[in-house]
Design a protein around this motif. Structure first.
Motif, PDB file in Angstrom:
ATOM      1  N   ILE A 102       0.858  -1.187   0.000  1.00 10.18           N
ATOM      2  CA  ILE A 102       0.000   0.000   0.000  1.00 10.18           C
ATOM      3  C   ILE A 102       0.891   1.233   0.000  1.00 10.18           C
ATOM      4  O   ILE A 102       1.803   1.352   0.820  1.00 10.18           O
ATOM      5  CB  ILE A 102      -0.938  -0.008   1.215  1.00 10.18           C
ATOM      6  N   PHE A 103       0.632   2.159  -0.920  1.00  9.73           N
ATOM      7  CA  PHE A 103       1.509   3.323  -1.046  1.00  9.73           C
ATOM      8  C   PHE A 103       0.743   4.641  -1.028  1.00  9.73           C
ATOM      9  O   PHE A 103       1.354   5.710  -1.071  1.00  9.73           O
ATOM     10  CB  PHE A 103       2.347   3.231  -2.322  1.00  9.73           C
ATOM     11  N   ALA A 104      -0.578   4.606  -0.960  1.00 11.24           N
ATOM     12  CA  ALA A 104      -1.361   5.835  -0.915  1.00 11.24           C
ATOM     13  C   ALA A 104      -2.575   5.630  -0.016  1.00 11.24           C
ATOM     14  O   ALA A 104      -3.083   4.519   0.107  1.00 11.24           O
ATOM     15  CB  ALA A 104      -1.809   6.247  -2.317  1.00 11.24           C
ATOM     16  N   VAL A 105      -3.020   6.710   0.632  1.00 10.61           N
ATOM     17  CA  VAL A 105      -4.222   6.679   1.458  1.00 10.61           C
ATOM     18  C   VAL A 105      -5.080   7.892   1.103  1.00 10.61           C
ATOM     19  O   VAL A 105      -4.565   8.948   0.746  1.00 10.61           O
ATOM     20  CB  VAL A 105      -3.904   6.686   2.964  1.00 10.61           C
ATOM     21  N   GLU A 106      -6.403   7.703   1.189  1.00 10.83           N
ATOM     22  CA  GLU A 106      -7.307   8.802   0.866  1.00 10.83           C
ATOM     23  C   GLU A 106      -7.671   9.581   2.127  1.00 10.83           C
ATOM     24  O   GLU A 106      -7.969   9.000   3.167  1.00 10.83           O
ATOM     25  CB  GLU A 106      -8.575   8.267   0.199  1.00 10.83           C
ATOM     26  N   THR A 107      -7.666  10.908   2.018  1.00 15.19           N
ATOM     27  CA  THR A 107      -7.914  11.756   3.182  1.00 15.19           C
ATOM     28  C   THR A 107      -9.363  11.672   3.652  1.00 15.19           C
ATOM     29  O   THR A 107      -9.628  11.598   4.853  1.00 15.19           O
ATOM     30  CB  THR A 107      -7.594  13.218   2.864  1.00 15.19           C
ATOM     31  N   GLY A 108     -10.317  11.709   2.731  1.00 11.73           N
ATOM     32  CA  GLY A 108     -11.713  11.785   3.106  1.00 11.73           C
ATOM     33  C   GLY A 108     -12.159  13.227   3.247  1.00 11.73           C
ATOM     34  O   GLY A 108     -11.354  14.153   3.370  1.00 11.73           O
ATOM     35  N   LEU A 109     -13.471  13.436   3.279  1.00 13.66           N
ATOM     36  CA  LEU A 109     -14.040  14.782   3.260  1.00 13.66           C
ATOM     37  C   LEU A 109     -13.719  15.574   4.523  1.00 13.66           C
ATOM     38  O   LEU A 109     -13.600  16.797   4.481  1.00 13.66           O
ATOM     39  CB  LEU A 109     -15.557  14.689   3.076  1.00 13.66           C
ATOM     40  N   SER A 110     -13.576  14.892   5.651  1.00 16.36           N
ATOM     41  CA  SER A 110     -13.384  15.579   6.932  1.00 16.36           C
ATOM     42  C   SER A 110     -11.917  15.767   7.300  1.00 16.36           C
ATOM     43  O   SER A 110     -11.601  16.169   8.424  1.00 16.36           O
ATOM     44  CB  SER A 110     -14.094  14.805   8.047  1.00 16.36           C
ATOM     45  N   ALA A 111     -11.009  15.461   6.365  1.00 16.24           N
ATOM     46  CA  ALA A 111      -9.576  15.600   6.625  1.00 16.24           C
ATOM     47  C   ALA A 111      -8.903  16.151   5.373  1.00 16.24           C
ATOM     48  O   ALA A 111      -9.507  16.210   4.304  1.00 16.24           O
ATOM     49  CB  ALA A 111      -8.953  14.264   7.023  1.00 16.24           C
ATOM     50  N   ASP A 112      -7.642  16.540   5.519  1.00 22.34           N
ATOM     51  CA  ASP A 112      -6.845  17.003   4.381  1.00 22.34           C
ATOM     52  C   ASP A 112      -5.400  16.564   4.593  1.00 22.34           C
ATOM     53  O   ASP A 112      -5.044  16.074   5.673  1.00 22.34           O
ATOM     54  CB  ASP A 112      -6.972  18.519   4.195  1.00 22.34           C
ATOM     55  N   PRO A 113      -4.533  16.702   3.582  1.00 18.97           N
ATOM     56  CA  PRO A 113      -3.149  16.233   3.722  1.00 18.97           C
ATOM     57  C   PRO A 113      -2.405  16.792   4.947  1.00 18.97           C
ATOM     58  O   PRO A 113      -1.696  16.022   5.618  1.00 18.97           O
ATOM     59  CB  PRO A 113      -2.497  16.675   2.409  1.00 18.97           C
ATOM     60  N   PRO A 114      -2.513  18.091   5.288  1.00 20.68           N
ATOM     61  CA  PRO A 114      -1.813  18.560   6.496  1.00 20.68           C
ATOM     62  C   PRO A 114      -2.203  17.799   7.755  1.00 20.68           C
ATOM     63  O   PRO A 114      -1.375  17.661   8.675  1.00 20.68           O
ATOM     64  CB  PRO A 114      -2.220  20.040   6.575  1.00 20.68           C
ATOM     65  N   MET A 115      -3.427  17.311   7.822  1.00 22.60           N
ATOM     66  CA  MET A 115      -3.815  16.503   8.979  1.00 22.60           C
ATOM     67  C   MET A 115      -3.103  15.158   8.933  1.00 22.60           C
ATOM     68  O   MET A 115      -2.632  14.660   9.963  1.00 22.60           O
ATOM     69  CB  MET A 115      -5.333  16.329   9.016  1.00 22.60           C
ATOM     70  N   ASN A 116      -2.993  14.552   7.744  1.00 22.10           N
ATOM     71  CA  ASN A 116      -2.222  13.312   7.609  1.00 22.10           C
ATOM     72  C   ASN A 116      -0.773  13.520   8.017  1.00 22.10           C
ATOM     73  O   ASN A 116      -0.155  12.655   8.649  1.00 22.10           O
ATOM     74  CB  ASN A 116      -2.261  12.818   6.162  1.00 22.10           C
ATOM     75  N   TRP A 117      -0.215  14.666   7.639  1.00 22.00           N
ATOM     76  CA  TRP A 117       1.206  14.924   7.892  1.00 22.00           C
ATOM     77  C   TRP A 117       1.526  15.016   9.382  1.00 22.00           C
ATOM     78  O   TRP A 117       2.690  14.894   9.772  1.00 22.00           O
ATOM     79  CB  TRP A 117       1.639  16.217   7.199  1.00 22.00           C
ATOM     80  N   ARG A 118       0.525  15.213  10.207  1.00 26.83           N
ATOM     81  CA  ARG A 118       0.748  15.272  11.655  1.00 26.83           C
ATOM     82  C   ARG A 118       1.069  13.900  12.236  1.00 26.83           C
ATOM     83  O   ARG A 118       1.605  13.802  13.335  1.00 26.83           O
ATOM     84  CB  ARG A 118      -0.485  15.836  12.359  1.00 26.83           C
ATOM     85  N   VAL A 119       0.722  12.844  11.504  1.00 23.36           N
ATOM     86  CA  VAL A 119       0.873  11.474  12.014  1.00 23.36           C
ATOM     87  C   VAL A 119       2.054  10.819  11.312  1.00 23.36           C
ATOM     88  O   VAL A 119       1.987  10.486  10.126  1.00 23.36           O
ATOM     89  CB  VAL A 119      -0.422  10.664  11.777  1.00 23.36           C
ATOM     90  N   SER A 120       3.143  10.631  12.030  1.00 20.96           N
ATOM     91  CA  SER A 120       4.387  10.133  11.415  1.00 20.96           C
ATOM     92  C   SER A 120       4.225   8.742  10.825  1.00 20.96           C
ATOM     93  O   SER A 120       4.957   8.366   9.904  1.00 20.96           O
ATOM     94  CB  SER A 120       5.521  10.144  12.447  1.00 20.96           C
ATOM     95  N   LEU A 121       3.266   7.952  11.327  1.00 22.10           N
ATOM     96  CA  LEU A 121       3.037   6.616  10.778  1.00 22.10           C
ATOM     97  C   LEU A 121       2.577   6.658   9.322  1.00 22.10           C
ATOM     98  O   LEU A 121       2.625   5.646   8.623  1.00 22.10           O
ATOM     99  CB  LEU A 121       1.986   5.878  11.621  1.00 22.10           C
ATOM    100  N   LEU A 122       2.143   7.836   8.859  1.00 27.52           N
ATOM    101  CA  LEU A 122       1.686   7.972   7.476  1.00 27.52           C
ATOM    102  C   LEU A 122       2.725   8.625   6.577  1.00 27.52           C
ATOM    103  O   LEU A 122       2.438   8.907   5.406  1.00 27.52           O
ATOM    104  CB  LEU A 122       0.389   8.798   7.434  1.00 27.52           C
ATOM    105  N   ASP A 123       3.932   8.851   7.082  1.00 26.64           N
ATOM    106  CA  ASP A 123       4.946   9.587   6.313  1.00 26.64           C
ATOM    107  C   ASP A 123       5.283   8.921   4.986  1.00 26.64           C
ATOM    108  O   ASP A 123       5.603   9.602   4.013  1.00 26.64           O
ATOM    109  CB  ASP A 123       6.226   9.749   7.138  1.00 26.64           C
ATOM    110  N   ARG A 124       5.233   7.611   4.928  1.00 23.46           N
ATOM    111  CA  ARG A 124       5.657   6.920   3.704  1.00 23.46           C
ATOM    112  C   ARG A 124       4.550   6.841   2.646  1.00 23.46           C
ATOM    113  O   ARG A 124       4.794   6.388   1.524  1.00 23.46           O
ATOM    114  CB  ARG A 124       6.165   5.515   4.032  1.00 23.46           C
ATOM    115  N   PHE A 125       3.334   7.277   2.984  1.00 24.95           N
ATOM    116  CA  PHE A 125       2.204   7.154   2.062  1.00 24.95           C
ATOM    117  C   PHE A 125       1.929   8.483   1.359  1.00 24.95           C
ATOM    118  O   PHE A 125       2.065   9.549   1.955  1.00 24.95           O
ATOM    119  CB  PHE A 125       0.937   6.727   2.809  1.00 24.95           C
ATOM    120  N   ARG A 126       1.542   8.411   0.087  1.00 23.31           N
ATOM    121  CA  ARG A 126       1.060   9.586  -0.610  1.00 23.31           C
ATOM    122  C   ARG A 126      -0.405   9.830  -0.218  1.00 23.31           C
ATOM    123  O   ARG A 126      -1.177   8.888  -0.065  1.00 23.31           O
ATOM    124  CB  ARG A 126       1.134   9.387  -2.136  1.00 23.31           C
TER     125      ARG A 126
END
Length: 221
Positions: A102-126
């Motif tokens: 798995i190399f990408a994850v979808e943010t969803g309507l209630s989130a955006d990429p900056p919110m993903n970037w706060r979680v280091s476990l998601l650093d390797r995913f687009r």
């Protein structure tokens, strides 16, 4: 296609949505035959499969070269891979030994990429974002911007490596139904600090609140 999986693991009911991609109709037919053993593919535009998420990933990968899976709206309560209600604390915990595929994850309507970037476990995913096809008014509400050829494998390469992935078009996450923690019946919406102070209980009726995306992101961050 988007599919839902419903299964039990670690003593908990799990229900989550996934996006499946295959390069051609032959591979799609192979995947359909295998998934059809676990659910009725004709009953809904997003069929529910009685199979573990890790088995879904394995089945997708084995359907043909180039097939891949993207976890859909990963934070959304009740159906997100990382949701507090029915999900896991990491992509690896959900998909097991095959999570490296798995190399990408979808943010969803209630989130955006900056919110993903706060979680280091998601650093390797687009981070990618898409819109529902449930109604014409929702088409294009969110999107992923690519600078590639109009080719399946070129797009897959961009999502896998980041080369050609320009970013996402996002609705304000605050407009998403599940951005804050709350209780729909009582009309309650609470910021993360307020929800924690209330011990995730509705201040009106005392029932448990649905943990919102913002609070879940903060907890995992």
């Amino acid at each position: 296609v988007e599919v839902s999986t419903a299964f039990h693991r670690d003593g908990r009911a799990r229900r989550m949505h996934h996006l499946l991609y295959v390069p051609d109709l032959e591979t799609a037919a192979t995947l359909n035959r295998r998934l059809g053993r676990s659910g009725n593919l004709t009953e809904d535009g997003r069929p529910t499969l009685a199979m573990d998420a890790s088995d879904l990933l394995e089945t997708t990968l084995e359907s043909g070269d180039g097939a891949y899976l993207v976890p859909a709206h990963v934070w959304t309560p009740w159906v997100g891979v990382l949701s507090a209600t029915a999900g896991f604390d990491s992509i690896e915990a959900c998909y097991g030994d095959l999570a490296d595929h798995i190399f990408a994850v979808e943010t969803g309507l209630s989130a955006d990429p900056p919110m993903n970037w706060r979680v280091s476990l998601l650093d390797r995913f687009r981070s990618v974002s898409y819109s529902d096809a449930h109604a014409p008014s929702r088409l294009g509400r969110e999107a992923t911007e690519l600078a590639t050829e109009l080719d399946y494998f070129a797009i897959r390469h961009a999502l896998q490596t980041g080369d050609g992935l320009k970013g996402t078009v996002e609705l304000f996450p605050e407009e998403g139904r599940y951005h804050l923690s709350g209780h729909k019946r009582c009309g309650v919406r609470l910021e993360p600090a307020e929800a924690r102070q209330a011990h995730l209980r509705c201040p009106v009726c005392g029932k448990r609140l649905t943990m919102g995306v913002l609070q879940r992101v903060e907890d995992l961050a």
